[in-house]
Write an enzyme that holds these catalytic residues in place. Structure first.
Site, PDB file in Angstrom:
ATOM      1  N   PHE A   1      22.067 -46.019  -1.491  1.00 49.40           N
ATOM      2  CA  PHE A   1      20.984 -46.889  -1.044  1.00 49.40           C
ATOM      3  C   PHE A   1      19.682 -46.495  -1.750  1.00 49.40           C
ATOM      4  CE2 PHE A   1      22.083 -49.135   3.221  1.00 49.40           C
ATOM      5  CZ  PHE A   1      23.222 -49.675   2.655  1.00 49.40           C
TER       6      PHE A   1
ATOM      7  N   TRP B   1      24.671 -58.772  -8.784  1.00 46.77           N
ATOM      8  CA  TRP B   1      23.646 -58.651  -7.729  1.00 46.77           C
ATOM      9  C   TRP B   1      22.633 -57.536  -7.979  1.00 46.77           C
ATOM     10  CZ3 TRP B   1      21.990 -60.652  -3.118  1.00 46.77           C
ATOM     11  CH2 TRP B   1      21.253 -59.792  -2.300  1.00 46.77           C
TER      12      TRP B   1
ATOM     13  N   ARG C   1      16.306 -44.076   6.152  1.00 47.14           N
ATOM     14  CA  ARG C   1      16.598 -44.242   4.728  1.00 47.14           C
ATOM     15  C   ARG C   1      15.367 -44.477   3.846  1.00 47.14           C
ATOM     16  NH1 ARG C   1      18.843 -48.925   7.290  1.00 47.14           N
ATOM     17  NH2 ARG C   1      17.626 -50.805   6.902  1.00 47.14           N
TER      18      ARG C   1
ATOM     19  N   GLU D   1      11.439 -50.378   6.281  1.00 49.24           N
ATOM     20  CA  GLU D   1      12.235 -49.938   5.133  1.00 49.24           C
ATOM     21  C   GLU D   1      11.311 -49.594   3.965  1.00 49.24           C
ATOM     22  OE1 GLU D   1      16.333 -52.462   5.609  1.00 49.24           O
ATOM     23  OE2 GLU D   1      14.746 -53.541   4.618  1.00 49.24           O
TER      24      GLU D   1
ATOM     25  N   GLN E   1      18.948 -51.327  -6.802  1.00 46.58           N
ATOM     26  CA  GLN E   1      20.119 -51.553  -5.968  1.00 46.58           C
ATOM     27  C   GLN E   1      20.982 -52.602  -6.677  1.00 46.58           C
ATOM     28  OE1 GLN E   1      20.702 -50.221  -2.233  1.00 46.58           O
ATOM     29  NE2 GLN E   1      20.103 -48.843  -3.889  1.00 46.58           N
TER      30      GLN E   1
ATOM     31  N   ASN F   1      19.077 -55.818  -5.651  1.00 47.73           N
ATOM     32  CA  ASN F   1      17.963 -55.893  -4.704  1.00 47.73           C
ATOM     33  C   ASN F   1      16.946 -54.808  -5.049  1.00 47.73           C
ATOM     34  OD1 ASN F   1      20.402 -54.731  -3.110  1.00 47.73           O
ATOM     35  ND2 ASN F   1      18.783 -54.095  -1.747  1.00 47.73           N
ATOM     36  N   ASP F   2      16.509 -54.005  -4.133  1.00 52.99           N
ATOM     37  CA  ASP F   2      15.309 -53.158  -4.290  1.00 52.99           C
ATOM     38  C   ASP F   2      15.169 -52.418  -5.626  1.00 52.99           C
ATOM     39  OD1 ASP F   2      15.816 -53.689  -1.644  1.00 52.99           O
ATOM     40  OD2 ASP F   2      15.753 -51.621  -0.985  1.00 52.99           O
TER      41      ASP F   2
HETATM   42  C1  FRU Z   1      15.906 -52.984   1.657  1.00 53.30           C
HETATM   43  C2  FRU Z   1      17.198 -52.258   1.949  1.00 53.30           C
HETATM   44  C3  FRU Z   1      16.976 -50.770   2.049  1.00 53.30           C
HETATM   45  C4  FRU Z   1      18.312 -50.198   1.723  1.00 53.30           C
HETATM   46  C5  FRU Z   1      18.828 -51.167   0.672  1.00 53.30           C
HETATM   47  C6  FRU Z   1      20.293 -51.383   0.685  1.00 53.30           C
HETATM   48  O1  FRU Z   1      16.051 -54.195   1.012  1.00 53.30           O
HETATM   49  O2  FRU Z   1      17.783 -52.777   3.133  1.00 53.30           O
HETATM   50  O3  FRU Z   1      16.462 -50.358   3.297  1.00 53.30           O
HETATM   51  O4  FRU Z   1      18.260 -48.884   1.258  1.00 53.30           O
HETATM   52  O5  FRU Z   1      18.148 -52.387   0.908  1.00 53.30           O
HETATM   53  O6  FRU Z   1      20.702 -52.133  -0.407  1.00 53.30           O
END
Ligand code: FRU
Length: 496
Positions: free
Chosen positions: A92, A33, A166, A218, A52, A35-36
């Protein structure tokens, strides 16, 4: 005798199946996986991309910072994991800076350290019903980002009792020789300042009454862009849900920042990308006057269930952000970074294409291959659709609707869509200019499309999953239309 377990065979089958969708020119992790994008910093000829990452599963879970490096923003090399969860929580999103003056004191032997500023997310505290489970922490590297040491004084910015607190993005504010942290605090942005990255003072809040508020704020970013020699401040804020085409999206504000407060110069809501699949994007730090933006090419509506299992989700193509005047407005335009041309082949150019209802382009461009880029220029504004399809009748339609003055990407019949009820659909974006000519550049990878219209004033990104690769392409216009120039450019795959 070699015995292969059925489980291993199943994994192999999944791997092969998933590779069909693996982006060829977009960053994906080798496995599991993402993400960001996080901690994006340029140093000594290397672009660092942290992200992430859940290294043990293709579903979001305890977050780590994965790491990849590149010399040119296009060829990426995955590196060992940079930050692991610890007793303060999982890791995060956040940013990284080159601390040139060693304000933090983390540097060694006269060398400037890289400092990462991230959110520690304490899942146990969250489960226990506390509201202060997200706190900001530091880690530093004295070996060009290879290894990281967490600061013993973490967290450096404690939560004042806000459940969503965050995604710190830190920049150096030269006029007052201090660091500015731009932080998402539930439904607004909080600005903090520091002389040493370790102790932070609250400066102000922005946005409780500005921009879109259909979801939590975010992943912000604050930086300047050049407007004919003048510096203009830009604040980027991701929001989930509440995007213009449902779910996650990223809005921006143009305005001013004086070291304490940000003020927006407009009241309308603006999106950096109107498509469904560009989220949590921020810019690289330490790139001088260039501002290079990268987003996560997915949407929280379905990111955990898109039909790949061995790896899941990708980044967008890196984009350079510029300011453009349109009437009385100052807007952000995005273009793909110039480095992308390094992997482009010679364009096939077709001039003055007369379209009378429909024209099959396969004859002129030969076998359609992804990744590719298609550039169209029109001398007259007319409805048009570019349709890529396969033998199963699955199709992805990218086009312009004159009446609605909108660009669109329609993935209703694009292939696998039933993994989530809102994935199928026609997504739209406004045209901002009333220029009588139109140019559109479409970047298509095996499972994504990025549309840059009118020199990047309107941008849309969308992912798709055909059951068989698309192999045909045609242009459809309801009335007679002429395409002044069509360029088909094949791009070199980076996976082979
Ligand atoms: C955005 C988010 C951030 C957080 C992260 C967690 O996609 O929700 O706000 O830090 O992903 O994985």
């Amino acid at each position: 005798m070699l015995l292969i377990s059925t489980e291993a065979m199943g994994q192999k089958a999944n791997f092969i199946k998933d590779e069909v969708y693996r982006p060829q020119i977009h960053f994906t992790p080798k496995a599991h996986w993402i993400n960001d994008p996080n901690g994006m910093v340029y140093n000594n000829g290397t672009y660092h991309l942290f992200f992430q990452h859940h290294p043990y599963s293709s579903i979001w879970g305890p977050m780590h910072w994965g790491h990849a490096t590149s010399k040119d923003l296009i060829h990426w090399k995955e590196q060992p994991i940079a930050l692991y969860p610890d007793s303060l929580g999982t890791i995060f999103s956040g940013s990284a800076v080159l601390d040139k003056n060693n304000t933090s004191g983390f540097g060694k032997n006269g060398q400037a350290p890289l400092v990462a500023i991230f959110t520690h997310h304490n899942g146990k505290a969250e489960k226990a019903g506390r509201n202060d489970f997200q706190n900001q922490s530091l880690a530093y590297s004295n070996d060009e980002g290879k290894t990281w040491v967490k600061f013993s004084g973490n967290p450096v910015l404690k939560n004042p009792g806000i459940t969503d607190f965050r995604d710190p993005k830190v920049m150096w504010y030269e006029p007052q020789k201090k660091w500015i942290m731009t932080l998402a605090a539930k439904d607004r942005i909080a600005f903090y300042s520091s002389k040493n990255l370790k102790s932070w003072i609250k400066e102000s809040d922005f946005g409780a009454e500005a921009g879109a508020h259909g979801g939590v704020w975010e992943c912000p970013d604050l930086f300047t862009l050049d407007d004919n020699g003048k510096k203009v401040w830009v604040l980027i804020v991701s929001i989930n849900p509440g995007g213009p085409n449902k779910g996650s999206a990223t809005q921006y504000f143009i305005g001013n920042f004086n070291g304490k407060t940000f003020t927006s110069s407009h009241t309308d809501t603006r999106w950096i990308d109107y498509g469904p699949d560009n989220y949590a994007g921020i810019t690289w730090s330490n790139t001088g006057n260039r501002k290079i933006f990268l987003g996560w090419m997915s949407n929280w509506l379905y990111a955990n269930v898109v039909p790949t299992e061995t790896w899941r989700n990708a980044m967008t193509i890196p984009r350079e952000l510029k300011l453009k005047h349109v009437g009385n407005n100052l807007l952000i335009a995005s273009e793909t970074v110039a480095e992308l041309t390094k992997i482009q082949s010679k364009p096939i150019i077709i001039s003055n294409v007369k379209v009378n209802n429909s024209i099959d382009l396969s004859a002129s461009i030969g076998k359609l291959k992804f990744p590719c880029r298609i550039n169209l220029s029109l001398e007259e504004i007319k409805d048009f659709s570019l349709i890529v399809s396969n033998d199963k009748g699955e199709e992805l339609i990218i086009g312009f609707d004159k009446k609605g003055n909108q660009y669109f990407i329609d993935r209703t019949k694009s292939g696998k869509t039933d993994f989530q009820k809102e994935f199928a659909g026609r997504h739209v974006a406004p045209r901002f200019t009333d220029n009588k000519k139109m140019n559109v550049s479409i970047l298509i990878d095996v499972s994504s499309v990025e549309l840059f219209a009118d020199d990047g004033l309107t941008v849309m990104t969308a992912i798709f999953f055909p059951n068989k690769p698309y192999n045909k392409i045609r242009i459809h216009t309801p009335e007679k239309a002429a395409i002044k120039k069509l360029e088909y450019i094949s791009l070199k795959s980076l996976q082979k």
